[in-house]
Design a protein around this motif. Structure first.
Motif, PDB file in Angstrom:
ATOM      1  N   LEU A 137     -30.285  66.934-101.562  1.00 31.56           N
ATOM      2  CA  LEU A 137     -29.684  66.632-102.863  1.00 31.56           C
ATOM      3  C   LEU A 137     -29.228  67.901-103.576  1.00 31.56           C
ATOM      4  CD1 LEU A 137     -32.174  63.891-104.122  1.00 31.56           C
ATOM      5  CD2 LEU A 137     -29.851  63.541-103.238  1.00 31.56           C
ATOM      6  N   ARG A 171     -25.601  68.875-104.843  1.00 35.72           N
ATOM      7  CA  ARG A 171     -25.360  69.212-106.253  1.00 35.72           C
ATOM      8  C   ARG A 171     -24.614  70.527-106.369  1.00 35.72           C
ATOM      9  NH1 ARG A 171     -27.052  72.107-110.465  1.00 35.72           N
ATOM     10  NH2 ARG A 171     -28.587  73.266-109.262  1.00 35.72           N
ATOM     11  N   LEU A 174     -25.299  65.899-113.745  1.00 31.49           N
ATOM     12  CA  LEU A 174     -25.766  64.957-112.736  1.00 31.49           C
ATOM     13  C   LEU A 174     -26.529  63.815-113.389  1.00 31.49           C
ATOM     14  CD1 LEU A 174     -26.048  64.128-109.805  1.00 31.49           C
ATOM     15  CD2 LEU A 174     -27.979  65.720-109.594  1.00 31.49           C
ATOM     16  N   GLU A 175     -27.326  64.138-114.389  1.00 34.29           N
ATOM     17  CA  GLU A 175     -28.053  63.106-115.137  1.00 34.29           C
ATOM     18  C   GLU A 175     -27.071  62.124-115.781  1.00 34.29           C
ATOM     19  OE1 GLU A 175     -31.477  62.901-118.564  1.00 34.29           O
ATOM     20  OE2 GLU A 175     -29.817  64.302-118.894  1.00 34.29           O
ATOM     21  N   SER A 234     -25.107  60.070-113.013  1.00 35.67           N
ATOM     22  CA  SER A 234     -25.891  59.186-112.140  1.00 35.67           C
ATOM     23  C   SER A 234     -26.739  58.179-112.905  1.00 35.67           C
ATOM     24  CB  SER A 234     -26.816  60.013-111.242  1.00 35.67           C
ATOM     25  OG  SER A 234     -27.853  60.611-112.008  1.00 35.67           O
ATOM     26  N   VAL A 284     -29.740  58.881-113.760  1.00 38.25           N
ATOM     27  CA  VAL A 284     -31.125  59.204-113.411  1.00 38.25           C
ATOM     28  C   VAL A 284     -31.621  60.276-114.377  1.00 38.25           C
ATOM     29  CG1 VAL A 284     -32.672  60.088-111.611  1.00 38.25           C
ATOM     30  CG2 VAL A 284     -30.739  58.617-110.992  1.00 38.25           C
ATOM     31  N   ILE A 295     -34.749  63.940-111.638  1.00 39.62           N
ATOM     32  CA  ILE A 295     -33.870  64.737-110.780  1.00 39.62           C
ATOM     33  C   ILE A 295     -34.563  66.045-110.403  1.00 39.62           C
ATOM     34  CG2 ILE A 295     -31.704  66.035-110.662  1.00 39.62           C
ATOM     35  CD1 ILE A 295     -30.484  63.845-112.501  1.00 39.62           C
ATOM     36  N   HIS A 301     -33.048  55.427-107.228  1.00 37.09           N
ATOM     37  CA  HIS A 301     -32.710  56.757-107.737  1.00 37.09           C
ATOM     38  C   HIS A 301     -31.964  57.570-106.681  1.00 37.09           C
ATOM     39  CE1 HIS A 301     -36.139  56.637-110.913  1.00 37.09           C
ATOM     40  NE2 HIS A 301     -35.018  56.105-111.372  1.00 37.09           N
ATOM     41  N   GLN A 352     -28.418  56.269-106.409  1.00 31.31           N
ATOM     42  CA  GLN A 352     -27.580  56.672-107.543  1.00 31.31           C
ATOM     43  C   GLN A 352     -27.156  58.138-107.411  1.00 31.31           C
ATOM     44  OE1 GLN A 352     -30.665  54.825-110.225  1.00 31.31           O
ATOM     45  NE2 GLN A 352     -28.885  54.680-111.578  1.00 31.31           N
ATOM     46  N   LEU A 353     -28.084  58.996-107.033  1.00 33.10           N
ATOM     47  CA  LEU A 353     -27.760  60.420-106.894  1.00 33.10           C
ATOM     48  C   LEU A 353     -26.810  60.660-105.732  1.00 33.10           C
ATOM     49  CD1 LEU A 353     -31.305  61.879-107.616  1.00 33.10           C
ATOM     50  CD2 LEU A 353     -29.289  62.034-109.099  1.00 33.10           C
ATOM     51  N   THR A 402     -23.328  59.574-106.614  1.00 35.40           N
ATOM     52  CA  THR A 402     -22.725  60.504-107.571  1.00 35.40           C
ATOM     53  C   THR A 402     -22.294  61.789-106.872  1.00 35.40           C
ATOM     54  OG1 THR A 402     -24.073  59.609-109.371  1.00 35.40           O
ATOM     55  CG2 THR A 402     -23.118  61.798-109.712  1.00 35.40           C
TER      56      THR A 402
END
Length: 120
Positions: A14, A18, A28-29, A32, A34, A39, A54, A57-58, A61
């Protein structure tokens, strides 16, 4: 982290995504949905049993491969598409006869075009 280095944990996978995307943790928050603390914990491999939701979703994104991400947490994603009825119920608020009719009509459309290629 080097882009060419193969991640060995979900957190590394992840974080690599990112960094490649150029998103900050706050971005990112926001993108997404999340929580930033979740995260951070995921990126630092501090979650023993990450929520598949979660992770999904990440991954979406960050435009990463869901199958790869789920492999890190030992989840095998289902093959094919899920049934349409739960989606129509949850997202469109359909119930009863309206739900049954919508699901039936969508299934008919799928069957009609099943096997067609985009250029047909």
């Amino acid at each position: 982290m080097e882009e060419s280095k193969k991640p060995t944990t979900l957190g590394q996978y992840l974080e690599q995504g990112r960094q490649i995307s150029g998103l900050s943790l706050r971005q990112l928050e926001a993108a997404s949905g999340v929580n930033i603390m979740t995260i951070r914990r995921l990126l630092n491999n501090q979650v023993d049993s990450p929520s598949a939701e979660h992770v999904q979703q990440l991954v979406r994104t960050l435009e990463l491969d869901e199958n790869d991400a789920f492999a890190y947490i030992g989840v095998t994603p289902p093959k094919g598409l899920p049934d349409i009825a739960p989606y129509l119920r949850a997202k469109m608020g359909l119930r009863g006869e309206a739900l049954r009719q919508a699901a039936e009509e969508i299934q008919e459309i799928i069957e009609k075009y099943d096997g067609d290629t985009p250029d047909q």
